[in-house]
Write an enzyme that holds these catalytic residues in place. Structure first.
Site, PDB file in Angstrom:
ATOM      1  N   HIS A 159    -139.886  16.944 -41.572  1.00 30.73           N
ATOM      2  CA  HIS A 159    -140.450  18.284 -41.391  1.00 30.73           C
ATOM      3  C   HIS A 159    -141.608  18.274 -40.394  1.00 30.73           C
ATOM      4  O   HIS A 159    -142.669  18.858 -40.631  1.00 30.73           O
ATOM      5  CB  HIS A 159    -140.932  18.845 -42.732  1.00 30.73           C
ATOM      6  CG  HIS A 159    -139.821  19.158 -43.690  1.00 30.73           C
ATOM      7  ND1 HIS A 159    -138.920  20.168 -43.477  1.00 30.73           N
ATOM      8  CD2 HIS A 159    -139.473  18.581 -44.866  1.00 30.73           C
ATOM      9  CE1 HIS A 159    -138.055  20.219 -44.480  1.00 30.73           C
ATOM     10  NE2 HIS A 159    -138.354  19.266 -45.324  1.00 30.73           N
ATOM     11  N   GLU A 185    -134.130  15.343 -55.352  1.00 31.24           N
ATOM     12  CA  GLU A 185    -134.501  16.737 -55.112  1.00 31.24           C
ATOM     13  C   GLU A 185    -133.323  17.689 -55.238  1.00 31.24           C
ATOM     14  O   GLU A 185    -133.287  18.736 -54.590  1.00 31.24           O
ATOM     15  CB  GLU A 185    -135.179  16.877 -53.744  1.00 31.24           C
ATOM     16  CG  GLU A 185    -134.490  16.157 -52.614  1.00 31.24           C
ATOM     17  CD  GLU A 185    -135.349  16.102 -51.360  1.00 31.24           C
ATOM     18  OE1 GLU A 185    -136.379  16.797 -51.286  1.00 31.24           O
ATOM     19  OE2 GLU A 185    -134.986  15.349 -50.444  1.00 31.24           O
ATOM     20  N   ASP A 231    -137.385  21.533 -53.902  1.00 26.26           N
ATOM     21  CA  ASP A 231    -135.958  21.548 -53.585  1.00 26.26           C
ATOM     22  C   ASP A 231    -135.108  21.432 -54.843  1.00 26.26           C
ATOM     23  O   ASP A 231    -134.004  21.987 -54.909  1.00 26.26           O
ATOM     24  CB  ASP A 231    -135.622  20.418 -52.612  1.00 26.26           C
ATOM     25  CG  ASP A 231    -136.104  20.721 -51.200  1.00 26.26           C
ATOM     26  OD1 ASP A 231    -136.204  21.905 -50.854  1.00 26.26           O
ATOM     27  OD2 ASP A 231    -136.384  19.771 -50.452  1.00 26.26           O
TER      28      ASP A 231
END
Length: 244
Positions: free
Chosen positions: A35, A138, A164
Site C-alpha cells: 500500500h 485477513e 480485511d
C-alpha cells in the site's frame, strides 16, 4: 511483560524516514510494498538504512508472488510478510518462495544479499536460513484453515488483518458485530497452540493500545506507521498553539 518484538511500518520511500524511525527504539521496521508507491530500488535503499541501524528489515510484499519475494530477499530483507494467505497451499507457496532447495524452491541470485556474488555460500548457510516468514490472516477462509496454515513448516508466524477480515465477512469495520468478534477470538485461541509469532498492527500511535494487544498474547506488534507518527504529533502541537 512477555518478550514482544515491537516494530513499525515504513510507507514513505526515503532512507531518512527509515533512519529516523529506526533511532526511535523499535526492534524491526517493515517496508510496505502493498500500500505504498515504493519500488524495488527504493525498497533496497530502505532496507540498507534500517539494517545500518542494527534493526531487522522486513518487507510486506504486494502479493504472494514468487518473483516479488525473490527480488526483495535478494535486496537483503531479513523477513517477509505475505498478505492474504488463505490456505495451507498458499502458505506452502510462500515458504517455497522464501527457502532455497531442497526445503523450498527459491531461485539463486547474486545481488546485495549474497554480497553481489562474493558471498553466496555464506548467505545460503547462515542468513538465508534465518529469514522470518509471516503470513497475514485477513480473510474468513484463512480463519477456517488456520490450523492447517500454521502447521506448515517454514511459517514463522501470522499477522491478523482485522479490517480485511471483517470485510471478507461483508461487515467492513463492524467490530461490534458478534461474527467479527468470534472470528478474532478463533484466531487468538488457535495461535496459542503453536510456538509461532502472533502479530497485530496497532494503527493509532497510542502505546496503551499496544499494551492491550500484549495482554491478549500478541508478541509481534507493528506500532502505527511513519505518516501517522508524523501527522499526529504535528496536528497535536499546531492545535495546541492555535487554541492556547
Amino acid at each position: 511483560m512477555k518478550n514482544v518484538q515491537l516494530g513499525s511500518w515504513i510507507t514513505l520511500n526515503h532512507p531518512s524516514i527509515a533512519e529516523i524511525m529506526a533511532d526511535a527504539g523499535f526492534d524491526w521496521l517493515c517496508v510496505d510494498l502493498e500500500h505504498s508507491v515504493t519500488d524495488y530500488f527504493e525498497a533496497q535503499q530502505l532496507i540498507m538504512a534500517i539494517q545500518s541501524k542494527g534493526l531487522k528489515a522486513f518487507v510486506r510484499v504486494g502479493e504472494n508472488n514468487t518473483r516479488i519475494i525473490k527480488r526483495v530477499l535478494d535486496a537483503g530483507a531479513d523477513g517477509i510478510i505475505v498478505p492474504s494467505v488463505n490456505s495451507a497451499a498458499e502458505a506452502r507457496k510462500a515458504v517455497d518462495s522464501v527457502k532455497y532447495p531442497p526445503f523450498g524452491k527459491r531461485g539463486v541470485g547474486l545481488s546485495r544479499a549474497q554480497s553481489y556474488g562474493f558471498g553466496f555460500e555464506k548467505y545460503r548457510d547462515t542468513k538465508a536460513k534465518e529469514i522470518v516468514l509471516i503470513v497475514q490472516i485477513e480473510h474468513i477462509n484463512a480463519i477456517r484453515e488456520l490450523d492447517e496454515i500454521l502447521s506448515i513448516e517454514g511459517v514463522d508466524g501470522s499477522f491478523i488483518g482485522p479490517y480485511d477480515l471483517s470485510g471478507s465477512m461483508g461487515l467492513p469495520g463492524a467490530w461490534d458485530k458478534q461474527e467479527v468478534k468470534d472470528a478474532l477470538l478463533i484466531y487468538e485461541e488457535t495461535v496459542k497452540k503453536y510456538n509461532k509469532l502472533v502479530g497485530y498492527h496497532v494503527i493509532s500511535p497510542n502505546f496503551e493500545l499496544v499494551n492491550e494487544k500484549v495482554e491478549k498474547g500478541y508478541d509481534f506488534i507493528a506500532f502505527s506507521l511513519d505518516t501517522l507518527f508524523l501527522g499526529e504529533f504535528a496536528r497535536n502541537q499546531v492545535n495546541k498553539f492555535k487554541n492556547h
